[in-house]
Design an enzyme around this catalytic site. Structure first.
Site, PDB file in Angstrom:
ATOM      1  N   ASP B  38       0.814  -1.218   0.000  1.00 23.64           N
ATOM      2  CA  ASP B  38       0.000   0.000   0.000  1.00 23.64           C
ATOM      3  C   ASP B  38       0.848   1.268   0.000  1.00 23.64           C
ATOM      4  OD1 ASP B  38      -2.430  -1.185  -0.015  1.00 23.64           O
ATOM      5  OD2 ASP B  38      -2.815  -0.986   2.127  1.00 23.64           O
ATOM      6  N   LYS B  60      -3.065   4.234  -3.444  1.00 26.76           N
ATOM      7  CA  LYS B  60      -3.397   5.476  -4.137  1.00 26.76           C
ATOM      8  C   LYS B  60      -2.216   6.430  -4.062  1.00 26.76           C
ATOM      9  CE  LYS B  60      -8.282   5.874  -3.219  1.00 26.76           C
ATOM     10  NZ  LYS B  60      -9.294   6.584  -2.443  1.00 26.76           N
ATOM     11  N   MET B 173      -6.877   9.000   9.990  1.00 31.39           N
ATOM     12  CA  MET B 173      -7.411   9.411   8.683  1.00 31.39           C
ATOM     13  C   MET B 173      -8.538  10.427   8.867  1.00 31.39           C
ATOM     14  SD  MET B 173      -7.471   5.632   6.869  1.00 31.39           S
ATOM     15  CE  MET B 173      -8.634   4.963   8.075  1.00 31.39           C
TER      16      MET B 173
END
Lengths: 261, 261
Positions: B38, B60, B173
């Protein structure tokens, strides 16, 4: 002669499996001038310490003398001035009910440089290794970790607050308070909420039970579960592949099932 | 030719410092047949992977194609049947908002053996390395870890519940929800509750600010803090050695102080 530079590093040993220590922690054990370790630390980890370096057990064990926190604090100071770098090895993570910050503050009051290396906390790791993820999309957006052993000896009020929420609740060092915990969750209308209790998590002698608030006490007794154990309460416990089997009054002990009736 | 045995291990990489991975995780990287990793994973960890073993980035990144969770799930299955042991390396711990359990369940639905290796969660480790112990005797008997990024996109109701309690609250987050978080704690009468925000915790480019509910938004902006960051809320934040300095409208940026006015 090497000049002594007093120093303290409070280091997490992880939940028990000696491979679940970090590389940084293992390196510090190799570099330590003296190691002070707790009862919940796997002594296989002391193999990283050079044989010329003293290792001192400061934890509680049946029938053995237990150091008080003040005695440990004093020993840290003495050790740092006599030997140099003290590695203070603690089970799990030193800041998760490990009193690690007290030791750091005490060392700093003697102008001793003091630092921290995190460890795998059993609150997350033991639950996960027992196939209970503390969070899961659609099931739990949070987890709340609470000590079962407060300085007052009473159960933490946070347990009562937690029983009102949707958080996954993980209680460490709380097996002796299981009855009170069950009462609190029952009064909150959560008799059928899934619960697991895991003893010696991540070790080969691990034991666990699955159940719900209503039947977990009975199952813990029947399975002979004792401390050290973690209690996990919440819908994520039902994700355990064997959870559905336990609904039919069955108890999991080690690796075999048996019926209660 | 080696017989392919499909297998998945979801492995925690820890918060960023490459030394904060476990020995077990490092060993699995050495033994993997393929590694899927990741965005929040420190790529230095890929040095453990033999050069003949493929490593695939599935996270991402700005301007880059991002895999959906379904695509990642498919890639895990394909990889396991084509290569054998898939090590799925995730930042922090795979079960702390890491969607690790979803990947395990998906693999098992294809009869692929699937396991987990815990990692140091930033919720505990990054806070601690920034000199904020998540628990401290006499200050906090619990900590509550909540995601700022729910599947619905709305702020978790658990944040509102947490603002009513004495738990140390850690929000992962959640930087993009800071305004809402501040409002929730303000409405709960906690304007002066200490807060810290830490970006890139455990790495050399770590940044942090200290403040309280009232002034943390201003300080985050002034310090130029961005994601990935953790938010720590609670009296334990005031244990930080520099906390008192921050009371006088000062902001900590990197390693230097400056005044706002």
């Amino acid at each position: 002669m090497k000049r002594i530079e007093p120093k303290l590093t409070v280091v997490g040993a992880g939940p028990g499996d000696p491979e679940l220590i970090t590389i940084k922690a293992a390196r510090l054990l190799m570099e330590a001038d003296i190691v002070l370790y707790d009862a919940l630390v796997n002594t296989e980890l002391l193999d990283y310490v050079p044989s010329s370096v003293p290792t001192i057990f400061v934890g509680k064990r049946a029938k053995a003398h237990a150091y008080t926190q003040q005695q440990i604090n004093d020993l840290i100071i003495d050790s740092a001035f006599s030997y140099g770098h003290v590695v203070r090895l603690k089970g799990g993570d030193p800041f998760v009910f490990g009193r690690g910050w007290e030791e750091i503050e005490h060392a700093r009051s003697f102008n001793i440089d003091a630092g921290y290396v995190p460890g795998i906390s059993s609150s997350i790791g033991v639950a996960g290794l027992q196939q209970i993820p503390v969070t899961h999309r659609g099931t739990s957006e949070s987890f709340w970790v609470i000590t079962g052993t407060t300085s007052s000896g009473k159960i933490s009020k946070d347990v009562q607050a937690a029983a009102q929420t949707n958080a996954t609740v993980v209680i460490l060092m709380g097996l002796h308070k299981l009855q009170e915990i069950v009462e609190i969750f029952s009064h909150a209308g959560k008799s059928s909420l899934p619960v697991s209790v895991v003893q010696n998590g991540s070790l080969t002698n691990e034991k666990y039970v699955l159940g719900n608030i209503d039947n977990i006490e009975k199952r813990v007794v029947a399975a002979g579960i004792g401390a050290p154990a973690i209690i996990v309460i919440g819908e994520v416990v039902a994700l355990h592949p064997e959870y559905n089997k336990t609904l039919a009054e069955k108890i999991k002990i080690d690796n075999s099932f048996y019926s209660l009736n």
